[in-house]
Design a protein around this motif. Structure first.
Motif, short mmCIF file in Angstrom:
data_model
loop_
_atom_site.label_atom_id
_atom_site.label_comp_id
_atom_site.label_asym_id
_atom_site.label_seq_id
_atom_site.Cartn_x
_atom_site.Cartn_y
_atom_site.Cartn_z
N GLN A 113 0.83 -1.21 0.00
CA GLN A 113 0.00 0.00 0.00
C GLN A 113 0.86 1.26 0.00
O GLN A 113 0.56 2.24 -0.69
CB GLN A 113 -0.92 0.01 1.21
CG GLN A 113 -1.85 1.22 1.26
CD GLN A 113 -2.71 1.24 2.51
OE1 GLN A 113 -2.52 0.43 3.43
NE2 GLN A 113 -3.65 2.16 2.56
N THR A 114 1.96 1.23 0.74
CA THR A 114 2.84 2.40 0.80
C THR A 114 3.46 2.68 -0.56
O THR A 114 3.50 3.83 -1.02
CB THR A 114 3.94 2.17 1.84
OG1 THR A 114 3.34 1.96 3.12
CG2 THR A 114 4.86 3.39 1.92
N SER A 116 2.22 1.80 -3.42
CA SER A 116 1.15 2.25 -4.31
C SER A 116 0.87 3.73 -4.12
O SER A 116 0.61 4.46 -5.09
CB SER A 116 -0.12 1.43 -4.05
OG SER A 116 0.08 0.06 -4.37
N LEU A 117 0.90 4.20 -2.86
CA LEU A 117 0.72 5.63 -2.60
C LEU A 117 1.85 6.44 -3.22
O LEU A 117 1.61 7.52 -3.79
CB LEU A 117 0.66 5.88 -1.10
CG LEU A 117 -0.60 5.41 -0.37
CD1 LEU A 117 -0.46 5.60 1.13
CD2 LEU A 117 -1.83 6.16 -0.88
N LYS A 121 1.22 9.37 -6.02
CA LYS A 121 1.53 10.76 -5.69
C LYS A 121 2.78 11.28 -6.38
O LYS A 121 2.87 12.49 -6.66
CB LYS A 121 1.70 10.91 -4.17
CG LYS A 121 0.41 10.72 -3.40
CD LYS A 121 0.54 11.22 -1.98
CE LYS A 121 1.48 10.37 -1.16
NZ LYS A 121 1.48 10.77 0.27
N ASN A 325 3.30 7.36 4.86
CA ASN A 325 2.22 6.48 5.31
C ASN A 325 2.32 6.13 6.80
O ASN A 325 1.69 5.18 7.26
CB ASN A 325 2.19 5.19 4.49
CG ASN A 325 0.81 4.56 4.45
OD1 ASN A 325 -0.20 5.25 4.58
ND2 ASN A 325 0.76 3.24 4.28
N THR A 348 -3.64 17.82 1.86
CA THR A 348 -2.40 17.44 1.19
C THR A 348 -1.20 18.15 1.78
O THR A 348 -0.14 17.54 2.00
CB THR A 348 -2.50 17.75 -0.32
OG1 THR A 348 -3.59 17.01 -0.88
CG2 THR A 348 -1.23 17.39 -1.04
N ASN A 413 -4.24 11.62 -3.27
CA ASN A 413 -3.66 10.32 -3.57
C ASN A 413 -4.28 9.70 -4.81
O ASN A 413 -4.10 8.50 -5.04
CB ASN A 413 -3.87 9.35 -2.39
CG ASN A 413 -3.08 9.78 -1.16
OD1 ASN A 413 -2.07 10.47 -1.28
ND2 ASN A 413 -3.53 9.38 0.00
N TYR A 414 -5.00 10.50 -5.59
CA TYR A 414 -5.76 9.96 -6.71
C TYR A 414 -4.93 10.03 -7.98
O TYR A 414 -4.61 11.09 -8.50
CB TYR A 414 -7.08 10.73 -6.85
CG TYR A 414 -7.81 10.76 -5.55
CD1 TYR A 414 -8.38 9.60 -5.03
CD2 TYR A 414 -7.91 11.93 -4.80
CE1 TYR A 414 -9.04 9.60 -3.81
CE2 TYR A 414 -8.56 11.94 -3.59
CZ TYR A 414 -9.11 10.78 -3.10
OH TYR A 414 -9.75 10.79 -1.89
N GLN A 415 -4.57 8.85 -8.45
CA GLN A 415 -3.63 8.72 -9.55
C GLN A 415 -4.14 9.40 -10.82
O GLN A 415 -3.38 10.08 -11.52
CB GLN A 415 -3.39 7.24 -9.82
CG GLN A 415 -2.23 6.95 -10.73
CD GLN A 415 -1.91 5.47 -10.74
OE1 GLN A 415 -0.77 5.08 -10.60
NE2 GLN A 415 -2.92 4.63 -10.92
#
Length: 454
Positions: A113-114, A116-117, A121, A325, A348, A413-415
């Motif tokens: 998950q980290t 992926s963030l 970002k 994270n 943010t 965090n929205y790609q």
């Protein structure tokens, strides 16, 4: 007497060479296919980021599409002898932020998950910034991007309005309605599974659609229906931050724009939004939902508590930060009155300040200022009637205001949202390079005249 023709038999070495050459050609064909249509590959990657299905095993299709995009675009640049990496002024703060984030993550145990963030970002939007300058160099490809943006806007508007009127059978993909996924299942959240992300996408794409209408790329009933659906779709998100940012962007366009047609369209959009609100208030369930959202004070109290806890975390580690994270778990220990094991900052700038300290926030502010400067670049004569004309440069600060205002109430965090913004920024950076090259190729006398006029 019988004579026999001599038969030349190929040596084993030649067989191996031919087989190797055939294998190499077959192996390079997929790479060649990726290089043929870079704009299609780029837009396909953006579509995968928007429509990534979280409920199927192959949920990382957006990562696969991104890898294909990088390989295809860089491979094409190498073959055509283009310079595939250009260091822009915005590249340096991007690089600094990425290094800070990676240095933080490598010190932690591996967590998917980290990473992926980090991709959503930093890695993906920063890569798209540089790749878009290689792909969208011609007006034909820029029009392809514009057509993609209009198509996505129409889809998001249709989905949001279908949710508002209760026609949920028309919503696709179906995972949008799954209450166990994402947030705000009771609002029009779209495939991004978050109402604010859906709202900022609608707002950004709405400005791009407005630009397309002013350029004459879209006219008549089609243009009127699409632009009129934007304020209704914004209303359907049931999110006050989205409503405020939309009202601010429309207000800026009405009172600050020099184009009379633009002001008229924005006034008409505001009227349509007001009429949509009145229609929604005429239905009991919609009126109840709207009034509940306006009166709801719980989220504001929660944000105040989270912001106070985040500031306390920053004071404890103002320079080194807490790391990527790490904030959700630590923030829950710094905020009293809430039983959740993890709390999110919903800001943010606060997240960057807490995770990376003062230096991280300074790099982010530097990056945003460099991104803003891209809209002040010179527009060449060849591009006066194109997508990136002077009118688009005038709209660029409005797009950034939309992004910045929403970033103050949610962590970006929205790609897809990040990728969309940095893709356009990369187009403007490439245009600035083209204008600089054009100016260098001019005669000395013309350069002197241009400099005196400027």
């Amino acid at each position: 007497m019988t004579s026999s023709a001599s038969v030349r038999v190929a040596s084993p070495a030649s067989w191996v060479g031919e087989a190797g050459g055939l294998g190499l050609r077959m192996g390079l064909r997929p790479l060649q296919a990726l290089m043929i249509a870079p704009a299609t590959l780029f837009l396909g990657a953006l579509a995968a980021m928007l429509l990534r299905p979280p409920d199927v095993p192959f949920y990382e299709i957006d990562r696969v599409a991104f890898v294909f995009l990088v390989v295809g675009v860089i491979g094409r640049a190498v073959v055509t002898r283009q310079r595939w990496l250009v260091m822009e002024r915005a590249t340096w703060p991007m690089l600094g932020l990425t290094l800070l984030a990676v240095a933080s993550v490598v010190q932690q145990p591996f967590d998917n998950q980290t990473w992926s963030l980090l991709a959503a970002k930093f890695f993906v939007p920063f890569a798209l910034f540089h790749l878009s300058g290689l792909v969208f160099r011609e007006e034909r490809r820029l029009r392809q991007f514009e057509g993609f943006a209009l198509l996505v806007l129409a889809y998001l508007c249709f989905t949001s309005i279908a949710f508002l009127v209760g026609a949920k059978s028309l919503i696709f993909p179906r995972f949008i309605l799954d209450e166990s996924l994402g947030y705000h299942a009771d609002r029009a959240r779209g495939p991004l599974l978050q109402a604010v992300a859906n709202g900022v996408s609608l707002n950004l794409l709405g400005v791009l659609a407005l630009h397309a209408v002013l350029r004459g790329r879209m006219r008549g009933l089609k243009a009127a229906v699409l632009l009129a659906s934007v304020p209704v779709a914004i209303l359907a998100t049931m999110t006050r931050a989205v409503w405020v940012s939309f009202a601010v962007s429309v207000g800026i366009l009405i009172f600050r724009s020099r184009a009379r047609t633009l002001r008229r369209i924005c006034v008409a959009g505001a009227i349509v939004g007001a009429l949509g609100l009145l229609v929604a208030l005429s239905f009991d369930d919609q009126r109840r939902a709207l009034t509940d959202r306006l009166r709801e004070s719980g989220p504001l109290d929660f944000r105040q508590a989270v912001y106070a806890g985040g500031w306390q975390m920053f004071v404890e580690k103002p320079f080194t930060g807490w790391g990527v994270n790490r904030m959700p778990a630590e923030l829950a220990r710094h905020v009293s009155g809430y039983k959740e094991k993890e709390l999110f900052p919903h800001n943010t700038y606060l997240e960057i300040l807490v995770e990376h300290g003062i230096f991280g926030l300074a790099l982010y502010v530097w990056l945003m200022l460099e991104i803003l400067r891209l809209g002040r670049g010179r527009v060449s004569r060849a591009e006066h009637d194109g997508l990136l004309n002077q009118q688009f440069h005038d709209l660029w600060p409005v797009l950034l205001v939309i992004y910045w205002s929403n970033a103050a109430v949610v962590v970006m965090n929205y790609q897809f949202v990040n990728g969309l913004l940095f893709t356009v920024a990369g187009m403007l950076a490439a245009q600035r390079r083209r204008a600089a090259n054009e100016l260098e190729n001019m005669s000395p006398s013309f350069q002197t005249f241009h400099g005196s006029v400027a």
